[in-house]
Design an enzyme around this catalytic site. Sequence first.
Site, PDB file in Angstrom:
ATOM      1  CE1 TYR A   1     -39.674  -0.121  -6.193  1.00 59.04           C
ATOM      2  CE2 TYR A   1     -41.540  -1.401  -5.399  1.00 59.04           C
ATOM      3  CZ  TYR A   1     -40.757  -0.265  -5.342  1.00 59.04           C
ATOM      4  OH  TYR A   1     -41.076   0.728  -4.454  1.00 59.04           O
TER       5      TYR A   1
ATOM      6  NE  ARG B   1     -45.888   2.652 -10.927  1.00 57.60           N
ATOM      7  CZ  ARG B   1     -46.523   2.773  -9.762  1.00 57.60           C
ATOM      8  NH1 ARG B   1     -46.912   3.978  -9.355  1.00 57.60           N
ATOM      9  NH2 ARG B   1     -46.777   1.733  -9.007  1.00 57.60           N
TER      10      ARG B   1
ATOM     11  NE  ARG C   1     -19.330  -3.136  -7.175  1.00 59.80           N
ATOM     12  CZ  ARG C   1     -18.765  -1.919  -7.270  1.00 59.80           C
ATOM     13  NH1 ARG C   1     -17.621  -1.779  -7.926  1.00 59.80           N
ATOM     14  NH2 ARG C   1     -19.334  -0.863  -6.723  1.00 59.80           N
TER      15      ARG C   1
ATOM     16  CG  HIS D   1     -19.778   1.815 -11.573  1.00 56.65           C
ATOM     17  ND1 HIS D   1     -18.666   1.199 -11.049  1.00 56.65           N
ATOM     18  CD2 HIS D   1     -20.422   2.380 -10.527  1.00 56.65           C
ATOM     19  CE1 HIS D   1     -18.638   1.396  -9.742  1.00 56.65           C
ATOM     20  NE2 HIS D   1     -19.695   2.112  -9.396  1.00 56.65           N
TER      21      HIS D   1
ATOM     22  CE  LYS E   1     -43.746   1.030  -7.209  1.00 50.89           C
ATOM     23  NZ  LYS E   1     -43.435   1.699  -5.955  1.00 50.89           N
TER      24      LYS E   1
HETATM   25  N1  PDD Z   1     -44.917   2.008  -3.144  1.00 53.93           N
HETATM   26  N2  PDD Z   1     -44.536   7.047  -3.524  1.00 53.93           N
HETATM   27  C1  PDD Z   1     -43.597   6.108  -3.335  1.00 53.93           C
HETATM   28  C2  PDD Z   1     -42.216   6.549  -2.992  1.00 53.93           C
HETATM   29  C3  PDD Z   1     -43.914   4.736  -3.451  1.00 53.93           C
HETATM   30  O1  PDD Z   1     -42.968   3.810  -3.273  1.00 53.93           O
HETATM   31  C4  PDD Z   1     -45.248   4.358  -3.741  1.00 53.93           C
HETATM   32  C5  PDD Z   1     -45.658   2.917  -3.882  1.00 53.93           C
HETATM   33  C6  PDD Z   1     -46.207   5.372  -3.921  1.00 53.93           C
HETATM   34  C7  PDD Z   1     -47.643   5.053  -4.255  1.00 53.93           C
HETATM   35  O2  PDD Z   1     -47.784   4.563  -5.559  1.00 53.93           O
HETATM   36  P1  PDD Z   1     -48.950   3.547  -5.963  1.00 53.93           P
HETATM   37  O3  PDD Z   1     -50.220   4.198  -5.624  1.00 53.93           O
HETATM   38  O4  PDD Z   1     -48.771   3.353  -7.424  1.00 53.93           O
HETATM   39  O5  PDD Z   1     -48.736   2.276  -5.168  1.00 53.93           O
HETATM   40  C8  PDD Z   1     -45.812   6.701  -3.814  1.00 53.93           C
HETATM   41  C9  PDD Z   1     -45.133   0.578  -3.311  1.00 53.93           C
HETATM   42  C10 PDD Z   1     -46.511   0.164  -2.934  1.00 53.93           C
HETATM   43  C11 PDD Z   1     -44.071  -0.172  -2.553  1.00 53.93           C
HETATM   44  O6  PDD Z   1     -42.926   0.265  -2.609  1.00 53.93           O
HETATM   45  O7  PDD Z   1     -44.363  -1.207  -1.958  1.00 53.93           O
END
Ligand code: PDD
Length: 290
Positions: free
Chosen positions: A32, A51, A99, A101, A146
Amino acid sequence: MGLVYLNGEIIDEADASISVNDRGFVFADGIYDVIRVFGGKAFEMERHLARLERSAASIRLELDPSAEEIGRIAEDLLIREAADEATIYIQVTRGAAPRSHAIPKGASNTTFVAIRGPLAPPPDLLKNGAAAITVPDDRWARCDVKVIGLTANVLARSAAVDAGAFEAIFVRDGYVTDAASCNVFAVFGDRLMTAPCTNYILWGITRAVTLELARENGIDTQEAAFRAEQLAQADEIFVTGTTSGIMPIVTLNGAQVGAGRVGPITRRLMELYEVRTGGANALAQAAWAH
Ligand code: PDD
């Protein structure tokens, strides 16, 4: 109810549904990203899409629609929703499959884009500073990707909320990494420090912008690992993130940070970030003016 994009269609959120076999639901097998919208404009959209692409590649997921197309979809939704202060939420999972893995052959991604509220932090915290706690970093070892599997982050943030704090700062093997949804900065003397971009932190866009602002304005910066005990001795601490902006931390684990007030380097960077975003911390600024 707002409009959302789901798998090729723009529909009412109430009509959006996905399979119970979706690998996002079953395995948290997806990625995400979250982009802040200031005054109707997506902030640093290109970096977020880059990203997203990197996150996808890291989990062997081919984006279809592409990151570029997802960007256009998000812009379209922004216009349709007439969103001014908002966030764009993008999620892509490996889609529905029985399902098992291993990565399924022939499944098609679930791609979802929605406009959400700005989740802007409370102005009094921006003005006076917030509290943070430290927690053990028990996330997996690819925090640079992410992924939607955020249980460790959920538990960390909940521990912070239970302690009356704004954020939970992760500590792995004694070193400060990042936080439940933010990156962590500390000021020692006149040097600004933050953990380096390794697999143990998310490479935050707000972090990158903050470092740029610091460097452009003659603030000495260092991307290097530092320990939790050092953090406790910092003159200033702040956390950064898409939804938090630059948030000053004036209490760590119940103890005062530095002078217990928003420090001068933090405040300067908040002002610069405000200018750069055209309004991020406007409320705090207004409060300072009085
Ligand atoms: N979170 N570290 C973690 C673990 C994060 O989940 C996030 C962002 C950041 C900061 O990254 P950025 O500046 O690119 O938003 C650092 C988003 C906002 C969320 O999970 O909602």
